[in-house]
Write a protein that holds these residues in place. Structure first.
Motif, PDB file in Angstrom:
ATOM      1  N   UNK A 196      20.880  44.999  72.460  1.00 12.32           N
ATOM      2  CA  UNK A 196      20.108  45.351  73.390  1.00 12.32           C
ATOM      3  C   UNK A 196      19.044  44.189  73.754  1.00 12.32           C
ATOM      4  N   UNK A 197      18.624  43.695  72.736  1.00 12.75           N
ATOM      5  CA  UNK A 197      17.347  42.576  73.043  1.00 12.75           C
ATOM      6  C   UNK A 197      18.054  41.459  73.526  1.00 12.75           C
ATOM      7  N   UNK A 198      19.445  41.156  73.414  1.00 10.96           N
ATOM      8  CA  UNK A 198      20.162  40.131  74.057  1.00 10.96           C
ATOM      9  C   UNK A 198      20.559  40.541  75.409  1.00 10.96           C
ATOM     10  N   UNK A 199      20.163  41.615  76.077  1.00 10.37           N
ATOM     11  CA  UNK A 199      20.737  41.823  77.332  1.00 10.37           C
ATOM     12  C   UNK A 199      19.791  41.742  78.392  1.00 10.37           C
ATOM     13  N   UNK A 200      20.270  41.434  79.625  1.00  9.36           N
ATOM     14  CA  UNK A 200      19.433  41.307  80.904  1.00  9.36           C
ATOM     15  C   UNK A 200      19.074  42.675  81.252  1.00  9.36           C
ATOM     16  N   UNK A 201      18.293  42.794  82.288  1.00  5.51           N
ATOM     17  CA  UNK A 201      17.987  44.243  82.930  1.00  5.51           C
ATOM     18  C   UNK A 201      18.960  45.032  83.402  1.00  5.51           C
ATOM     19  N   UNK A 202      19.957  44.146  84.165  1.00  4.54           N
ATOM     20  CA  UNK A 202      21.025  44.980  84.490  1.00  4.54           C
ATOM     21  C   UNK A 202      22.052  45.337  83.594  1.00  4.54           C
ATOM     22  N   UNK A 203      22.258  44.486  82.545  1.00  2.48           N
ATOM     23  CA  UNK A 203      22.996  45.161  81.501  1.00  2.48           C
ATOM     24  C   UNK A 203      22.468  46.302  80.835  1.00  2.48           C
ATOM     25  N   UNK A 204      21.369  46.426  80.475  1.00  4.19           N
ATOM     26  CA  UNK A 204      20.303  47.186  79.942  1.00  4.19           C
ATOM     27  C   UNK A 204      20.576  48.701  80.777  1.00  4.19           C
ATOM     28  N   UNK A 205      20.793  48.496  82.126  1.00  9.51           N
ATOM     29  CA  UNK A 205      21.113  49.856  82.930  1.00  9.51           C
ATOM     30  C   UNK A 205      22.444  50.697  82.568  1.00  9.51           C
ATOM     31  N   UNK A 206      23.377  49.796  81.821  1.00  9.29           N
ATOM     32  CA  UNK A 206      24.554  50.417  81.482  1.00  9.29           C
ATOM     33  C   UNK A 206      24.535  51.151  80.112  1.00  9.29           C
ATOM     34  N   UNK A 207      23.584  50.872  79.311  1.00  9.46           N
ATOM     35  CA  UNK A 207      23.386  51.148  77.959  1.00  9.46           C
ATOM     36  C   UNK A 207      23.443  52.736  78.031  1.00  9.46           C
ATOM     37  N   UNK A 208      24.044  53.606  77.188  1.00  8.20           N
ATOM     38  CA  UNK A 208      23.883  54.987  76.825  1.00  8.20           C
ATOM     39  C   UNK A 208      22.785  55.004  75.851  1.00  8.20           C
ATOM     40  N   UNK A 209      21.714  55.690  76.074  1.00  6.20           N
ATOM     41  CA  UNK A 209      20.422  56.054  75.286  1.00  6.20           C
ATOM     42  C   UNK A 209      20.882  56.540  73.975  1.00  6.20           C
ATOM     43  N   UNK A 210      20.364  56.343  72.753  1.00  6.74           N
ATOM     44  CA  UNK A 210      20.588  57.008  71.518  1.00  6.74           C
ATOM     45  C   UNK A 210      19.683  57.056  70.625  1.00  6.74           C
ATOM     46  N   UNK A 211      19.752  58.284  70.026  1.00  8.84           N
ATOM     47  CA  UNK A 211      18.800  58.385  68.955  1.00  8.84           C
ATOM     48  C   UNK A 211      19.843  58.641  67.614  1.00  8.84           C
ATOM     49  N   UNK A 212      19.379  57.644  66.806  1.00 11.93           N
ATOM     50  CA  UNK A 212      20.119  57.675  65.607  1.00 11.93           C
ATOM     51  C   UNK A 212      19.508  58.251  64.283  1.00 11.93           C
ATOM     52  N   UNK A 213      19.660  59.404  63.963  1.00  5.69           N
ATOM     53  CA  UNK A 213      18.815  60.239  62.955  1.00  5.69           C
ATOM     54  C   UNK A 213      19.680  60.387  61.524  1.00  5.69           C
ATOM     55  N   UNK A 214      18.840  59.950  60.782  1.00  3.82           N
ATOM     56  CA  UNK A 214      19.387  59.975  59.198  1.00  3.82           C
ATOM     57  C   UNK A 214      18.384  60.965  58.725  1.00  3.82           C
ATOM     58  N   UNK A 215      19.086  61.524  57.742  1.00  4.99           N
ATOM     59  CA  UNK A 215      18.376  62.337  56.641  1.00  4.99           C
ATOM     60  C   UNK A 215      19.102  62.589  55.366  1.00  4.99           C
ATOM     61  N   UNK A 216      18.559  62.689  54.015  1.00  4.42           N
ATOM     62  CA  UNK A 216      19.159  62.566  52.858  1.00  4.42           C
ATOM     63  C   UNK A 216      18.305  62.284  51.622  1.00  4.42           C
ATOM     64  N   UNK A 217      18.548  62.674  50.404  1.00  7.63           N
ATOM     65  CA  UNK A 217      17.808  62.176  49.398  1.00  7.63           C
ATOM     66  C   UNK A 217      18.335  61.204  48.345  1.00  7.63           C
TER      67      UNK A 217
END
Ligand code: Z2T
Length: 833
Positions: free
Chosen positions: A589-610
């Motif tokens: 994502x950091x390497x993307x242009x503003x145009x490219x970013x528009x195509x990204x599917x937003x994501x939430x990565x959720x972790x949990x565990x001991x």
């Protein structure tokens, strides 16, 4: 004021209330009575905690009545019972489940609402009963639920730990463990101070001649610890059957021995003895898939096995049946090797106490026990040092040696030309010190051994237990693929989805016969149904988003793809693969242009565990996840496109919020390492898709739901050994995309690189045992397919609905019936007959 109403008049008052209101009236009456008397509060100063206690006590009253009836009926009928021996029962909360099982949650909701309470807030007051680590403990809890629901006469036996699994806090990115003292004001347990067993430790064995001139052994001296029973009612869903879970608590024996010390003025030493005794049931060992060979753990195991066996034998003896009938009355299931000493203890009781001949006794023993194996990981296989056992349980060690002798003699006779087989299958490993191999003892002492998913059971037969298949033939080994209870994991956790399904299927019968879910598939093209399905998923995501906001302070976008991995942190489960994948995504994502970013599917990565408190690599993984979250979540170049969340203190009640809220969940263990996995089932049953390896029950999930509905990736189990071998001989090249990830870590992008060097070097330099690099490319590519698929919401929805419709196989009821038929040979007993 005295109303002058006797029981008969009260019955009349009840009868005068219209039927639909009668339960509500009773519920209110019980509730108020408990608040005012048991809790000594007034309704005017009744806070949420008191409302919880009052409600719990009101429901408890109902359970007790059915519980007593069930136990009386089971005793009277005297048919075969199942005893499920488990060091772990990960029960979670009880009230919600009890209300649903009794069928009065709506009544309780209305009643509480009249008093100004939201039922959810009241339910949330309850502390989880967290007497377990992970899958193994939760499986035991699901077993109890299904056995009661299906009316099997069944008891669980476990330990009443004063401290359950620790509470996890995250401080500066690190896991911190807080003790989980959970016993105060627990309305669900009943102390049975009159039910006690004296348990012996240490001492020595004396030979003597009994009255028939037979040489017998007697275990003498040593010290005695007392076991006290605490009973927990286990209601079934939509049935009157209420089974029992008996948990043992340890206490110093009140025998003469101690009084002597007190009388002799040795007060301090007597108190110290007392505390030492109480230590036995003090704490649950917090390791998942790891055994550390600590003496106290062995003491726990024997204490619990001996108390349970005494109890079972005492119950059997009351029936005055012949000993040969014992296996017709009693089936004992061993949840992994932790209760293997029960095998030895029963043999000891039969020969040393009851005077049976060895062969006669051993025949009874093997017919009684079944053994479930949950893992092939070598570090989880129990071995106890012979000197340790010699000291703590001298008579048991003798019996083990004898069992081994007879066993090896029979093997030698059958395979006279196989020189190595004897040392390979011996219960005693000839190491320094010598070790007792508990799995081998469990196999030899049981009539059935099962694994928990097809691949796992196949691996047992072809690797770990190969020689035993040769010796006993294939019939002793079987597979019973795990399942989950749909009551808790669909109906309770996701009431709206359950209601939608019930509306289409014409009722809640599917909760008792999950195969009925297949009828849901007919609605996959029904527009209104699909919309409602989508709305429910969104609601569940919003609920989780609120939880995340409240506990972490982060805002997450409910339109983003929620990608969840919640389970114990372990290298073999590969949370490191997931977080490296997240870093890869971040760098992209950091390497993307503003145009490219528009195509990204937003994501939430959720972790949990001991992480187990002593498992440094697992703690390092948690640290990395939290540091990545810190960097990513506040990076303005990323915004809503990626968020990383670590949910602290993952437990059963959090799982009930998390499982219904995933779009995708991760079950990505190195192929061949996960016994079954059960959270995979929970997520799919709640309409989430999964990404996974060909491992554990993922394989059967794929077979049931269809491979177009799951995202599989990675090397296969059959190739793992060869890959590891190649790594070992230097044939290893770090995946280039993973290299980019490591470079970022080494540039201190996520904090001090030194904190993570053990993690990166385990892959780059020390053989990459879990094949993170080998699977990385395929993992990343598959996640790209996930993004692609998520953009077509209509198709995604169809996959979600179809998958749920095909999950019937994974009901714990199917599992329980399979055990009942193929291992226990027990029949249900309907207590309403
Ligand atoms: C555990 O949770 C499991 C296996 C163990 O082997 C120990 C513990 Cl504490 C000794 C898990 C397996 O890892 C998992 O794959 C399986 O689904 C679960 O048991 C229930 O069978």
């Amino acid at each position: 004021t005295f109303t002058g109403l006797g029981p008969a008049e009260i019955k009349n008052v009840e009868a005068s209330i219209p039927e639909p209101l009668r339960e509500a009236w009773r519920e209110h009456k019980y509730f108020v009575r408990h608040v005012e008397t048991t809790l000594a509060r007034s309704l005017y100063n009744c806070d949420e905690l008191a409302a919880y206690s009052g409600t719990a006590l009101a429901f408890r009253d109902r359970l007790i009545i059915e519980w007593n009836k069930t136990q009386q009926r089971q005793t009277f009928t005297d048919q075969k019972r199942v005893y499920y021996l488990s060091l772990e029962f990960l029960m979670g909360r009880t009230l919600d489940n009890a209300m649903l099982n009794v069928g009065l949650k709506d009544v309780a909701r209305d009643g509480l609402s009249d008093l100004g309470f939201r039922i959810e807030d009241v339910i949330n007051q309850e502390h989880d009963a967290a007497l377990g680590n992970g899958g193994l403990g939760r499986l035991a809890a699901c077993f109890l639920d299904s056995m009661a629901t299906l009316n099997y006469p069944a008891w669980g036996y476990g330990l009443r730990y004063r401290y359950g699994i620790f509470k996890q806090e995250i401080v500066n990115g690190y896991q911190v463990e807080i003790p989980d003292y959970w016993l105060d004001n627990n309305p669900w347990e009943f102390p049975r101070h009159e039910i006690t067993v004296d348990i012996q430790f240490y001492g020595n064995v004396k030979k003597y001649q009994d009255e028939n001139g037979r040489i017998s052994n007697s275990w003498e001296d040593g010290e005695i610890v007392q076991a006290i029973a605490y009973d927990v009612p286990i209601p079934g869903y939509g049935t009157k059957t209420t089974n029992n879970l008996r948990l043992w608590s340890s206490k110093a024996s009140s025998g003469e021995f101690d009084f002597q010390k007190f009388n002799a003025g040795d007060y301090e030493s007597a108190v110290a003895d007392q505390q030492r005794a109480e230590t036995i049931s003090a704490v649950l060992y917090p390791n998942d898939n790891l055994e550390r060979g600590k003496e106290l753990r062995l003491k726990q195991q024997y204490f619990w096995c001996a108390a349970s066996l005494f109890d079972i034998v005492r119950r059997f003896k009351k029936t005055k049946r012949a000993w040969a009938e014992f296996p017709d009355q009693v089936a004992i299931q061993l949840n992994d090797t932790h209760p293997t000493l029960a095998i030895v203890e029963l043999q000891r009781i039969l020969i040393d106490k009851e005077g049976l001949e060895w062969d006669e006794a051993w025949n009874i023993v093997t017919k009684t026990f079944g053994y479930t194996n949950h893992t092939v990981l070598p570090e989880a296989l129990e071995k106890w040092s012979v000197p340790l056992m010699q000291n703590l349980l001298p008579r048991h060690l003798q019996i083990i040696y004898e069992v081994n002798l007879f066993f090896l003699q029979s093997v030698e006779k059958r395979f006279p030309n196989d020189r190595d087989i004897l040392s390979r299958v011996s219960i005693i490993e000839e190491s320094h010190p010598k070790m007792v191999r508990m799995a081998y003892l469990a196999i030899i002492g049981s009539h059935k051994v099962n694994g928990v998913a097809e691949l796992h059971s196949d691996l047992l037969k072809s690797t770990l237990f190969k020689d035993f298949v040769k010796i006993y033939g294939p019939d002793r080994f079987t597979n019973v693929t795990n399942g989950i209870t749909p009551r808790r994991w669909l109906h309770q956790a996701n009431p709206r989805l359950s209601a939608l399904i019930a509306e289409k299927l014409g009722g809640y019968d599917f909760l008792k016969d999950l195969t009925l879910l297949d009828k849901v598939e007919a609605f996959v093209d029904d527009k209104a149904f699909r919309e409602e399905w989508a709305v429910i998923k969104r609601e569940n995501k919003l609920r989780l988003a609120r939880h995340i906001k409240a506990t972490t302070g982060f805002d997450v976008n409910p339109n983003a793809l929620f990608d969840v991995q919640v389970k114990r942190i372990h290298e073999y489960k590969r949370q490191q693969l997931n977080i490296f994948g997240v870093i890869h995504r971040y760098l992209s994502i950091k390497a993307m242009s503003a145009e490219e970013k528009k195509k990204v599917v937003p994501r939430v990565s959720i972790f949990g565990g001991k992480a187990a408190p002593g498992y440094w690599m697992a703690k390092t993984i948690i640290h990395l996840i939290n540091n990545v979250a810190d960097v990513v979540n506040k990076d303005p170049e990323v915004g809503d496109l990626l968020k990383v969340i670590f949910i602290a203190d993952y437990n059963v009640s959090k799982a009930e919020i998390i499982c219904p809220a995933s779009d995708i969940s991760e079950h990505i263990s190195t192929a061949g390492t996960e016994g079954s996995g059960t959270s995979n089932m929970k997520f799919v049953l709640n309409g989430g898709l999964i990404i996974g390896t060909c491992d554990g029950a993922n394989i059967e999930i794929t077979r049931e739901i269809g491979e177009q509905n799951i995202f599989l990736f990675g090397n296969l189990a059959e190739d793992v050994e060869d890959l590891r071998h190649r790594h070992f001989y230097g044939d290893f090249k770090l995946d280039p995309q993973l290299e980019r990830v490591f470079d970022a870590i080494k540039d201190n992008v996520f904090g001090d690189k030194a904190d993570f060097s053990a993690l990166t070097s385990s892959i780059e330099e020390h053989g990459d045992y879990y094949l993170v690099s080998d699977d990385f490319n395929s993992y990343i590519t598959t996640h790209e397919m996930v993004d692609e698929a998520f953009q077509n919401q209509e198709e995604w929805l169809a996959k979600s609905i179809t998958s749920v419709a095909r999950m019937g196989f994974f009901s714990m009821d199917r599992v329980t019936n399979e055990y009942a038929d193929s291992i226990w040979n027990v029949e249900p007993l309907d207590v309403t007959d």
